[in-house]
Each structure stands twice: as C-alpha cells, then as structure tokens.
Write an enzyme that holds these catalytic residues in place. Sequence first.
Site, PDB file in Angstrom:
ATOM      1  N   GLU A  89      -7.878 -21.401  26.750  1.00  0.00           N
ATOM      2  CA  GLU A  89      -8.466 -22.354  25.804  1.00  0.00           C
ATOM      3  C   GLU A  89      -9.411 -23.306  26.535  1.00  0.00           C
ATOM      4  O   GLU A  89     -10.497 -23.612  26.050  1.00  0.00           O
ATOM      5  CB  GLU A  89      -7.381 -23.192  25.112  1.00  0.00           C
ATOM      6  CG  GLU A  89      -6.372 -22.396  24.322  1.00  0.00           C
ATOM      7  CD  GLU A  89      -5.140 -22.016  25.122  1.00  0.00           C
ATOM      8  OE1 GLU A  89      -4.090 -21.796  24.512  1.00  0.00           O
ATOM      9  OE2 GLU A  89      -5.214 -21.924  26.368  1.00  0.00           O
ATOM     10  N   CYS A 116      -2.929 -27.809  26.256  1.00  0.00           N
ATOM     11  CA  CYS A 116      -4.143 -27.201  25.687  1.00  0.00           C
ATOM     12  C   CYS A 116      -4.330 -27.615  24.230  1.00  0.00           C
ATOM     13  O   CYS A 116      -5.463 -27.787  23.772  1.00  0.00           O
ATOM     14  CB  CYS A 116      -4.105 -25.685  25.830  1.00  0.00           C
ATOM     15  SG  CYS A 116      -4.410 -25.134  27.523  1.00  0.00           S
TER      16      CYS A 116
END
Length: 186
Positions: A89, A116
């Site tokens: 990510e 994340c």
Amino acid sequence: MKEPFQRSEKKTMNSREEQKNKWDHRFLELVQLVASWSKDPSTKTGAVIVDSDRRVVSVGYNGLAKGVYDNRERYADRDVKYKMIVHCERNAIIFAHRDLAGCTLYTYPFMSCAPCAGMVIQSGITRCVAPRNENPRWIEDFEISKQMFEEAGVALSLLEFSSLGGTSWSAGDLNNANFGVASNET
C-alpha cells in the site's frame, strides 16, 4: 400494479451492483498479479489504486526500498524483514505522485494492516477492496484496520475471491504462496 419505471430502476441498481462486482474481481485479479512481483518468498502482497473512472493510478508490492540490497538472508530473518520491508500500500501511494482523493485501493492477499490503514486514510482513498482472509496471525491487526476505516468513513469490501485460473486459496496457502518469482532477482 407496478409502474415500469420502478422495475427498470431496480434493474438498473442491480446492473450497477453487478458491474461494480465485475470490476472489483477484475482488479483483484490484477492486484494478484502485482503481488507476484514481490521477492518476499513467504508473503507476496500487492496493491492497485484505481480512480473513479476505473483507471489504474498506481500499483505497488511489498519489498525492500529502492537501492537497498535484497537477499534471501534478509527475507529469511522475519525480524529484519519486518523492519526493512515497504508494504504494498505504501509503495502504491508513494508511486502515485498525485492526489488520491476518491480513489479505491485493491489489496491482495488480504486487507491493509493498521499502520497502512492510517496511510490509506491520510491519502484520501475512500474505498478499499480485498479478499476475505481469516489468517489468525493478522486477525487483531485487521480488526484495528476495520475500526479505523469505519471511523474515517472509508468503505471496506472483503470479498470471496478465487485466484487466477479459478483456484481457491486458503489463508495458509496465501501466506505460503510461491508465484514463481525468484527471491534473488534484481
């Protein structure tokens, strides 16, 4: 008697939902491919960011930072690997080089971890899609991520998903998957 307009409106809603589902599965197949590019032999993760027009904005996979030497020893030592690896990510957000407000994030083989999730929220992404995964190792982290997404108004869709070729994956298979990418590639 029902008016024809009401039926067609309902049919249109179903058609929109079917279209969304079709595109979600297409992007999950794409993100599965992106995940296969990771050199991590134990957990290959991928991310694809898509705008509201279904255009791919960015992709990312887990790996060591640009210019950092990656070798089998680093990936084999879990403590070292976790300190050095850049999650998929984060790579996708960094490589986007644009405003991500209103975009959708697809991840594979599971949803974003809590750190994340925070980056996803801060980037302006408003929807996340991932395969449903009940891996006991990550359940607590997934619950924190779900809470963060809910509080921040980020829609989360966890879908039943079969891998490319129609093969179903179990949680254990996903964490031990080897997609044929040698870990010593440069």
